[in-house]
Design a protein around this motif. Structure first.
Motif, mmCIF file in Angstrom:
data_model
loop_
_atom_site.group_PDB
_atom_site.id
_atom_site.type_symbol
_atom_site.label_atom_id
_atom_site.label_comp_id
_atom_site.label_asym_id
_atom_site.label_seq_id
_atom_site.Cartn_x
_atom_site.Cartn_y
_atom_site.Cartn_z
ATOM 1 N N LEU A 189 1.203 -1.163 0.199
ATOM 2 C CA LEU A 189 -0.030 0.342 0.319
ATOM 3 C C LEU A 189 0.796 1.161 0.003
ATOM 4 N N LYS A 190 0.340 2.296 -0.922
ATOM 5 C CA LYS A 190 1.169 3.817 -0.512
ATOM 6 C C LYS A 190 0.002 4.323 -0.394
ATOM 7 N N PRO A 191 0.779 6.022 -0.115
ATOM 8 C CA PRO A 191 -0.302 7.085 0.579
ATOM 9 C C PRO A 191 -1.566 6.831 -0.319
ATOM 10 N N GLU A 192 -1.084 7.239 -1.926
ATOM 11 C CA GLU A 192 -1.631 7.913 -2.546
ATOM 12 C C GLU A 192 -2.914 5.966 -2.826
ATOM 13 N N ASP A 193 -2.183 5.555 -1.717
ATOM 14 C CA ASP A 193 -4.352 4.825 -1.855
ATOM 15 C C ASP A 193 -5.376 5.159 -0.983
ATOM 16 N N THR A 194 -5.102 6.419 -0.189
ATOM 17 C CA THR A 194 -5.557 5.978 0.871
ATOM 18 C C THR A 194 -6.915 6.834 0.714
ATOM 19 N N ALA A 195 -8.353 6.325 1.098
ATOM 20 C CA ALA A 195 -9.614 6.740 0.074
ATOM 21 C C ALA A 195 -10.939 6.083 1.217
ATOM 22 N N VAL A 196 -12.136 6.390 0.854
ATOM 23 C CA VAL A 196 -12.713 5.263 1.273
ATOM 24 C C VAL A 196 -13.354 4.850 -0.272
ATOM 25 N N TYR A 197 -13.193 3.265 0.204
ATOM 26 C CA TYR A 197 -13.308 2.355 -0.985
ATOM 27 C C TYR A 197 -14.756 1.779 -0.695
ATOM 28 N N TYR A 198 -15.438 1.749 -1.976
ATOM 29 C CA TYR A 198 -16.546 1.196 -1.871
ATOM 30 C C TYR A 198 -17.354 0.337 -2.287
ATOM 31 N N CYS A 199 -18.133 -0.895 -1.596
ATOM 32 C CA CYS A 199 -18.141 -1.860 -2.744
ATOM 33 C C CYS A 199 -19.039 -1.938 -3.514
ATOM 34 N N ASP A 200 -19.525 -2.085 -4.656
ATOM 35 C CA ASP A 200 -20.120 -2.134 -6.019
ATOM 36 C C ASP A 200 -20.487 -3.209 -6.742
ATOM 37 N N VAL A 201 -22.209 -3.614 -6.697
ATOM 38 C CA VAL A 201 -22.495 -4.879 -7.132
ATOM 39 C C VAL A 201 -23.691 -4.307 -8.706
#
Length: 116
Positions: A85-97
């Motif tokens: 993991l990198k600092p630029e991966d920082t985010a809110v992650y959302y699941c989608d179907v």
């Protein structure tokens, strides 16, 4: 009655790993794909990874080789293994179907913070 619930986010140091899970309850007909998106403050939501009914996958260039998406046989859960993991991966992650008629169902999101 459809509900998607993400879990597994948190704070991790650069180079570390996290595994995100998305549990799906209720019935979604005609699922064509399941995936993960992320959104950082002030930025647009972007596709991270998708897995199709065939089992094929695609990834954003920024995560290819580091992240792996998978799902269970019943298609009631989808996972995202995140390594290096990198600092630029920082985010809110959302699941989608994605279901019939290209209708998208979304989870509430889980925060991933990569920082020393």
């Amino acid at each position: 009655q459809v509900r998607l619930v993400e879990s597994g986010g948190g704070l991790v140091q650069p180079g570390g790993s996290l595994r995100l899970s998305c549990a799906v309850s209720g019935s979604i007909f005609g699922i064509s794909a399941m995936g993960w998106y992320r959104q950082a403050p002030g930025k647009q939501r972007e596709l991270v990874a998708r897995i199709f009914t065939s089992g094929s996958t695609n990834y954003a260039d920024s995560v290819r080789g580091r992240f792996t998406i998978s799902r269970d046989n019943a298609e009631n859960a989808v996972y995202l293994q995140m390594n290096s993991l990198k600092p630029e991966d920082t985010a809110v992650y959302y699941c989608d179907v994605r279901g019939l008629g290209r209708v998208d169902y979304w989870g509430q999101g889980t925060q991933v913070t990569v920082s020393s």
